[in-house]
Design a protein around this motif. Structure first.
Motif, PDB file in Angstrom:
ATOM      1  N   GLY A 128       0.808  -1.217   0.000  1.00 26.76           N
ATOM      2  CA  GLY A 128       0.000   0.000   0.000  1.00 26.76           C
ATOM      3  C   GLY A 128       0.836   1.259   0.000  1.00 26.76           C
ATOM      4  N   ILE A 129       0.154   2.382   0.176  1.00 23.96           N
ATOM      5  CA  ILE A 129       0.833   3.668   0.374  1.00 23.96           C
ATOM      6  C   ILE A 129       0.432   4.184   1.752  1.00 23.96           C
ATOM      7  CG2 ILE A 129       1.169   4.126  -2.075  1.00 23.96           C
ATOM      8  CD1 ILE A 129      -1.292   6.050  -1.899  1.00 23.96           C
TER       9      ILE A 129
ATOM     10  N   VAL B 169      -5.748   2.706  -0.015  1.00 27.85           N
ATOM     11  CA  VAL B 169      -5.447   1.736   1.041  1.00 27.85           C
ATOM     12  C   VAL B 169      -6.744   1.302   1.735  1.00 27.85           C
ATOM     13  CG1 VAL B 169      -4.361   1.496   3.325  1.00 27.85           C
ATOM     14  CG2 VAL B 169      -3.025   2.292   1.376  1.00 27.85           C
ATOM     15  N   THR B 170      -7.593   2.263   2.042  1.00 24.99           N
ATOM     16  CA  THR B 170      -8.897   1.935   2.630  1.00 24.99           C
ATOM     17  C   THR B 170      -9.673   0.982   1.716  1.00 24.99           C
ATOM     18  OG1 THR B 170      -8.947   4.173   3.494  1.00 24.99           O
ATOM     19  CG2 THR B 170     -11.000   2.955   3.591  1.00 24.99           C
ATOM     20  N   ASN B 171      -9.666   1.284   0.431  1.00 22.47           N
ATOM     21  CA  ASN B 171     -10.411   0.444  -0.505  1.00 22.47           C
ATOM     22  C   ASN B 171      -9.752  -0.918  -0.705  1.00 22.47           C
ATOM     23  OD1 ASN B 171     -12.543   2.187  -0.841  1.00 22.47           O
ATOM     24  ND2 ASN B 171     -11.688   3.190  -2.649  1.00 22.47           N
ATOM     25  N   ALA B 172      -8.426  -0.985  -0.594  1.00 20.32           N
ATOM     26  CA  ALA B 172      -7.748  -2.279  -0.696  1.00 20.32           C
ATOM     27  C   ALA B 172      -8.156  -3.169   0.485  1.00 20.32           C
ATOM     28  CB  ALA B 172      -6.231  -2.087  -0.726  1.00 20.32           C
ATOM     29  N   GLU B 173      -8.300  -2.549   1.658  1.00 24.00           N
ATOM     30  CA  GLU B 173      -8.751  -3.320   2.821  1.00 24.00           C
ATOM     31  C   GLU B 173     -10.176  -3.829   2.610  1.00 24.00           C
ATOM     32  OE1 GLU B 173      -7.708  -0.420   5.747  1.00 24.00           O
ATOM     33  OE2 GLU B 173      -5.706  -1.311   5.995  1.00 24.00           O
ATOM     34  N   LYS B 174     -10.991  -2.969   2.029  1.00 25.87           N
ATOM     35  CA  LYS B 174     -12.358  -3.368   1.711  1.00 25.87           C
ATOM     36  C   LYS B 174     -12.351  -4.529   0.699  1.00 25.87           C
ATOM     37  CE  LYS B 174     -15.015   0.426   1.423  1.00 25.87           C
ATOM     38  NZ  LYS B 174     -15.597   1.508   0.578  1.00 25.87           N
ATOM     39  N   ALA B 175     -11.442  -4.458  -0.254  1.00 27.94           N
ATOM     40  CA  ALA B 175     -11.354  -5.507  -1.279  1.00 27.94           C
ATOM     41  C   ALA B 175     -10.957  -6.842  -0.648  1.00 27.94           C
ATOM     42  CB  ALA B 175     -10.361  -5.111  -2.367  1.00 27.94           C
TER      43      ALA B 175
ATOM     44  N   ALA C 104       0.480  -0.861   4.723  1.00 34.02           N
ATOM     45  CA  ALA C 104       0.564   0.563   4.421  1.00 34.02           C
ATOM     46  C   ALA C 104       2.021   0.995   4.463  1.00 34.02           C
ATOM     47  CB  ALA C 104      -0.248   1.363   5.429  1.00 34.02           C
ATOM     48  N   SER C 105       2.393   1.925   3.595  1.00 35.82           N
ATOM     49  CA  SER C 105       3.759   2.470   3.673  1.00 35.82           C
ATOM     50  C   SER C 105       3.714   3.901   3.158  1.00 35.82           C
ATOM     51  CB  SER C 105       4.731   1.597   2.885  1.00 35.82           C
ATOM     52  OG  SER C 105       4.480   1.637   1.501  1.00 35.82           O
ATOM     53  N   GLN C 106       4.346   4.150   2.025  1.00 32.35           N
ATOM     54  CA  GLN C 106       4.371   5.489   1.423  1.00 32.35           C
ATOM     55  C   GLN C 106       4.481   5.316  -0.078  1.00 32.35           C
ATOM     56  OE1 GLN C 106       7.576   7.911   2.733  1.00 32.35           O
ATOM     57  NE2 GLN C 106       6.909   7.872   4.872  1.00 32.35           N
TER      58      GLN C 106
ATOM     59  N   ASN D 275       1.474  13.908  -0.040  1.00 34.12           N
ATOM     60  CA  ASN D 275       2.640  13.588  -0.854  1.00 34.12           C
ATOM     61  C   ASN D 275       2.390  12.410  -1.817  1.00 34.12           C
ATOM     62  OD1 ASN D 275       5.187  13.494  -1.876  1.00 34.12           O
ATOM     63  ND2 ASN D 275       6.151  12.707  -0.018  1.00 34.12           N
ATOM     64  N   TRP D 276       1.421  12.582  -2.709  1.00 31.94           N
ATOM     65  CA  TRP D 276       1.192  11.621  -3.783  1.00 31.94           C
ATOM     66  C   TRP D 276       1.778  12.251  -5.039  1.00 31.94           C
ATOM     67  CZ3 TRP D 276      -4.279  12.491  -1.788  1.00 31.94           C
ATOM     68  CH2 TRP D 276      -4.567  11.632  -0.724  1.00 31.94           C
ATOM     69  N   ASP D 277       2.437  11.475  -5.881  1.00 32.91           N
ATOM     70  CA  ASP D 277       3.145  12.038  -7.037  1.00 32.91           C
ATOM     71  C   ASP D 277       2.254  12.933  -7.893  1.00 32.91           C
ATOM     72  OD1 ASP D 277       5.772  10.132  -7.039  1.00 32.91           O
ATOM     73  OD2 ASP D 277       3.980   9.038  -6.470  1.00 32.91           O
ATOM     74  N   SER D 278       1.026  12.471  -8.130  1.00 36.79           N
ATOM     75  CA  SER D 278       0.112  13.242  -8.971  1.00 36.79           C
ATOM     76  C   SER D 278      -0.204  14.602  -8.339  1.00 36.79           C
ATOM     77  CB  SER D 278      -1.173  12.447  -9.211  1.00 36.79           C
ATOM     78  OG  SER D 278      -1.536  11.663  -8.078  1.00 36.79           O
ATOM     79  N   GLU D 279      -0.385  14.620  -7.044  1.00 37.06           N
ATOM     80  CA  GLU D 279      -0.782  15.851  -6.365  1.00 37.06           C
ATOM     81  C   GLU D 279       0.399  16.775  -6.069  1.00 37.06           C
ATOM     82  OE1 GLU D 279      -2.360  12.996  -6.252  1.00 37.06           O
ATOM     83  OE2 GLU D 279      -4.140  13.951  -7.089  1.00 37.06           O
ATOM     84  N   VAL D 280       1.592  16.218  -5.985  1.00 37.95           N
ATOM     85  CA  VAL D 280       2.791  17.060  -5.886  1.00 37.95           C
ATOM     86  C   VAL D 280       2.894  17.884  -7.171  1.00 37.95           C
ATOM     87  CG1 VAL D 280       5.325  17.028  -5.850  1.00 37.95           C
ATOM     88  CG2 VAL D 280       4.032  15.538  -4.301  1.00 37.95           C
ATOM     89  N   ALA D 281       2.602  17.244  -8.298  1.00 37.65           N
ATOM     90  CA  ALA D 281       2.667  17.933  -9.589  1.00 37.65           C
ATOM     91  C   ALA D 281       1.623  19.051  -9.671  1.00 37.65           C
ATOM     92  CB  ALA D 281       2.474  16.932 -10.727  1.00 37.65           C
ATOM     93  N   SER D 282       0.366  18.717  -9.427  1.00 35.69           N
ATOM     94  CA  SER D 282      -0.691  19.726  -9.593  1.00 35.69           C
ATOM     95  C   SER D 282      -0.550  20.866  -8.591  1.00 35.69           C
ATOM     96  CB  SER D 282      -2.074  19.082  -9.457  1.00 35.69           C
ATOM     97  OG  SER D 282      -2.169  18.326  -8.271  1.00 35.69           O
TER      98      SER D 282
END
Ligand code: PBE
Length: 267
Positions: A16-17, A24-30, A42-44, A172-179
């Motif tokens: 996870g991240i 991560v929440t949804n992966a747990e649900k899955a 979970a990690s980063q 600190n998600w790559d996509s959101e660091v960019a935007s």
């Protein structure tokens, strides 16, 4: 390729991240809904992509909590596992959200934020540059300089302000660091003195709900951040999508894993 049996034998975790992220929440649900014998670790974001790199170099099975836009899809041969139960949601969007009252207090910033809309390709350019070693700020600056026309659509006719403070929150998600780095520069062109505050997901929503921060371009709706939205919707304002494209989240694996669906992860 790795067969379903080989995968089942070796795989024990979903990589996870950060624990507050929607994936991560949804992966747990899955894990629950599909009855998987796997633990979500979970990690980063950076640790997740490192684990991906390591596994791929050894041709080992790995499942990560993934999303796009993200540079990992350009770097590696990856695929989403089908999600017949729809745990990761259907059509997702990246939204701009603001604290209530921003429109009245800082109408110029509000307007720029409301106008902000770019494409997956745009976001990808900034993200890949950062991944390749360019500093966040420089990658954003390069993009803004190359895309004056697009930027002027967001700022056209908006009056300049005189060094007003503005606080943007993000995770600190790559996509959101960019935007976040791009919209910071654009708001600075209008005259804002923009501070960036990097926080955990829950605090991003909380900081806007209690007015400690002004806005964020990092909200994934309606599904990924559904629980945060439910908690804070009365105290924030949703300014709608800022990405023209089809952002998505789910469980992602290397293509050499010969499975297609989350159901195939069942032992
Ligand atoms: N993400 C990227 C976030 C939203 C942006 C998909 C990793 C998440 O909360 O899962």
């Amino acid at each position: 390729t790795l067969s379903k049996e080989e995968i089942a034998k070796d795989l024990t975790v979903i990589t996870g991240i950060d624990p507050g992220s929607g994936v991560v929440t949804n992966a747990e649900k899955a894990v629950d809904e599909y009855g998987l014998d796997l633990t979500v670790q979970a990690s980063q974001s950076a640790a997740m992509t490192q684990a991906l790199e390591d596994a791929i170099s050894k041709n080992e099975p790995i499942v990560v909590t993934g999303w796009n836009p993200h540079w990992k899809f350009t770097r590696y041969e990856l695929k989403y596992l089908e999600d017949p139960k729809g745990v990761f949601g259907e059509a997702e969007g990246i939204h701009t959200i603001a604290r209530s009252g921003l429109k009245d207090d800082k109408p110029e910033a509000y307007e720029v934020l409301d106008n902000f809309l770019w494409s997956e390709e745009d976001m990808g350019e900034v993200m890949v540059a950062i991944e390749e070693g360019t500093a966040d700020v420089d990658a954003a600056k390069d993009w803004v300089e190359k895309n004056e026309e697009k930027v002027s659509e967001w700022t056209n006719g908006i009056e300049k302000v005189d060094s007003e403070e503005l606080m943007l929150v993000y995770v600190n998600w790559d996509s959101e660091v960019a935007s976040t780095n791009v919209i910071k520069l654009v708001l600075e062109e209008i005259g804002y003195n923009v501070q960036l505050s990097e926080v955990e997901s829950a605090f991003m929503w909380q900081a806007l709900a209690n007015g400690e921060a002004d806005a964020s371009v990092a909200a994934w709706l309606p599904d990924t951040h559904a629980s945060y939205y439910a908690d804070y919707k009365d105290d924030i304002e949703d300014l709608g999508k800022n990405l023209d494209g089809e952002p998505k989240t789910g469980l992602v694996v290397p293509k050499y894993m010969d499975i297609d669906s989350i159901e195939d992860l069942k032992a």
